[in-house]
Design a protein around this motif. Sequence first.
Motif, PDB file in Angstrom:
ATOM      1  N   PRO A  10       8.043  -7.988   8.107  1.00  0.00           N
ATOM      2  CA  PRO A  10       7.798  -6.692   8.758  1.00  0.00           C
ATOM      3  C   PRO A  10       8.948  -5.704   8.539  1.00  0.00           C
ATOM      4  O   PRO A  10       8.718  -4.506   8.362  1.00  0.00           O
ATOM      5  CB  PRO A  10       7.647  -7.036  10.241  1.00  0.00           C
ATOM      6  CG  PRO A  10       7.307  -8.467  10.275  1.00  0.00           C
ATOM      7  CD  PRO A  10       7.930  -9.087   9.068  1.00  0.00           C
ATOM      8  N   GLY A  11      10.167  -6.202   8.531  1.00  0.00           N
ATOM      9  CA  GLY A  11      11.322  -5.336   8.298  1.00  0.00           C
ATOM     10  C   GLY A  11      11.310  -4.736   6.908  1.00  0.00           C
ATOM     11  O   GLY A  11      11.613  -3.547   6.722  1.00  0.00           O
ATOM     12  N   LEU A  16      10.396  -0.165   3.355  1.00  0.00           N
ATOM     13  CA  LEU A  16       9.707   0.437   2.209  1.00  0.00           C
ATOM     14  C   LEU A  16       8.940   1.682   2.627  1.00  0.00           C
ATOM     15  O   LEU A  16       8.929   2.692   1.904  1.00  0.00           O
ATOM     16  CB  LEU A  16       8.770  -0.587   1.558  1.00  0.00           C
ATOM     17  CG  LEU A  16       9.463  -1.719   0.815  1.00  0.00           C
ATOM     18  CD1 LEU A  16       8.443  -2.764   0.375  1.00  0.00           C
ATOM     19  CD2 LEU A  16      10.217  -1.191  -0.383  1.00  0.00           C
ATOM     20  N   CYS A  17       8.296   1.629   3.768  1.00  0.00           N
ATOM     21  CA  CYS A  17       7.557   2.802   4.256  1.00  0.00           C
ATOM     22  C   CYS A  17       8.507   3.955   4.555  1.00  0.00           C
ATOM     23  O   CYS A  17       8.217   5.114   4.207  1.00  0.00           O
ATOM     24  CB  CYS A  17       6.732   2.440   5.494  1.00  0.00           C
ATOM     25  SG  CYS A  17       5.312   1.403   5.123  1.00  0.00           S
ATOM     26  N   ASP A  26       3.433   8.581  -1.093  1.00  0.00           N
ATOM     27  CA  ASP A  26       2.393   7.914  -0.304  1.00  0.00           C
ATOM     28  C   ASP A  26       2.662   6.408  -0.290  1.00  0.00           C
ATOM     29  O   ASP A  26       2.461   5.717  -1.302  1.00  0.00           O
ATOM     30  CB  ASP A  26       1.015   8.222  -0.890  1.00  0.00           C
ATOM     31  CG  ASP A  26      -0.114   7.613  -0.094  1.00  0.00           C
ATOM     32  OD1 ASP A  26       0.120   7.149   1.035  1.00  0.00           O
ATOM     33  OD2 ASP A  26      -1.250   7.610  -0.610  1.00  0.00           O
ATOM     34  N   ALA A  27       3.132   5.898   0.857  1.00  0.00           N
ATOM     35  CA  ALA A  27       3.506   4.486   0.973  1.00  0.00           C
ATOM     36  C   ALA A  27       2.313   3.572   0.739  1.00  0.00           C
ATOM     37  O   ALA A  27       2.439   2.535   0.080  1.00  0.00           O
ATOM     38  CB  ALA A  27       4.127   4.220   2.346  1.00  0.00           C
ATOM     39  N   TYR A  28       1.150   3.918   1.246  1.00  0.00           N
ATOM     40  CA  TYR A  28      -0.034   3.076   1.099  1.00  0.00           C
ATOM     41  C   TYR A  28      -0.413   2.924  -0.375  1.00  0.00           C
ATOM     42  O   TYR A  28      -0.672   1.819  -0.846  1.00  0.00           O
ATOM     43  CB  TYR A  28      -1.198   3.664   1.903  1.00  0.00           C
ATOM     44  CG  TYR A  28      -2.450   2.840   1.807  1.00  0.00           C
ATOM     45  CD1 TYR A  28      -2.558   1.639   2.492  1.00  0.00           C
ATOM     46  CD2 TYR A  28      -3.528   3.249   1.010  1.00  0.00           C
ATOM     47  CE1 TYR A  28      -3.694   0.860   2.400  1.00  0.00           C
ATOM     48  CE2 TYR A  28      -4.664   2.479   0.913  1.00  0.00           C
ATOM     49  CZ  TYR A  28      -4.746   1.289   1.609  1.00  0.00           C
ATOM     50  OH  TYR A  28      -5.876   0.523   1.505  1.00  0.00           O
ATOM     51  N   THR A  29      -0.418   4.020  -1.105  1.00  0.00           N
ATOM     52  CA  THR A  29      -0.759   3.971  -2.529  1.00  0.00           C
ATOM     53  C   THR A  29       0.255   3.124  -3.294  1.00  0.00           C
ATOM     54  O   THR A  29      -0.123   2.342  -4.174  1.00  0.00           O
ATOM     55  CB  THR A  29      -0.825   5.397  -3.114  1.00  0.00           C
ATOM     56  OG1 THR A  29      -1.773   6.150  -2.378  1.00  0.00           O
ATOM     57  CG2 THR A  29      -1.209   5.372  -4.584  1.00  0.00           C
TER      58      THR A  29
END
Length: 172
Positions: A10-11, A16-17, A26-29
Motif C-alpha cells: 500500500p505504501g 507512486l500515485c 494519470d496514475a491509473y493509466t
Amino acid sequence: MGTLTDLLVPGLLAALCCAALAGKRDAYTLLITGAGEGLQVMKTVVPALVVLLAAVALLRESGAMEALTAFLAPVCAVTGLPPEVLPLAVIRPVSGSAALAVGGGIMAACGVDSMPGRTAAVLLGSTETTFYVVSVYFGAAGIRRSRYAIPAALIADCTGFLMASVTARLFF
C-alpha cells in the motif's frame, strides 16, 4: 499498527500515485500500462517455468535422479563431495524449491551438524538455479539462443559445488 511487510505494497502504491500526481500524470493509466507490460513478460516466461517444473517432477518420480547420482558417485571419491549431497547438486541448477526440499531432506537424514548437512547448506547458499535464471531472464529479454551462457553457468555451478565441499571441510 502492522508490520513493515503489511504496509509495503500500500505504501508503494500511495507513493507512486503521489509521484504521478506531482508530475500531473494519470496514475491509473500508468498502473494499467505497467500491469499490461507485466502480463506480456509473464506470457514469455511462464511456458519455460512450466517445462522446468515438469522436468524436475519427471526426474524425481521416474527414478532418473537416483540413477544419475549413482552414475556420478565415483566423482565424489575424487572431489570429496559427500555422496549424500549429489541429489542436491543435480537438482540445484534446475529448481530452487526442489533443491531446498532435497537440502532439508539431507539435513533431516544426516543432521544439520554433519558434513553432508553443512555441505548442503553451503552449496545452497553458493550456487544458483541456472536453468530457471536463464529461462526467466532470457525469456523476458527475448533472447532465443543462449550460446555460451548455459555452459559457462554450469561450469560456475560445478565450481560452486566443489568449493562448497572444500569450504565445509576447511571451516567445519
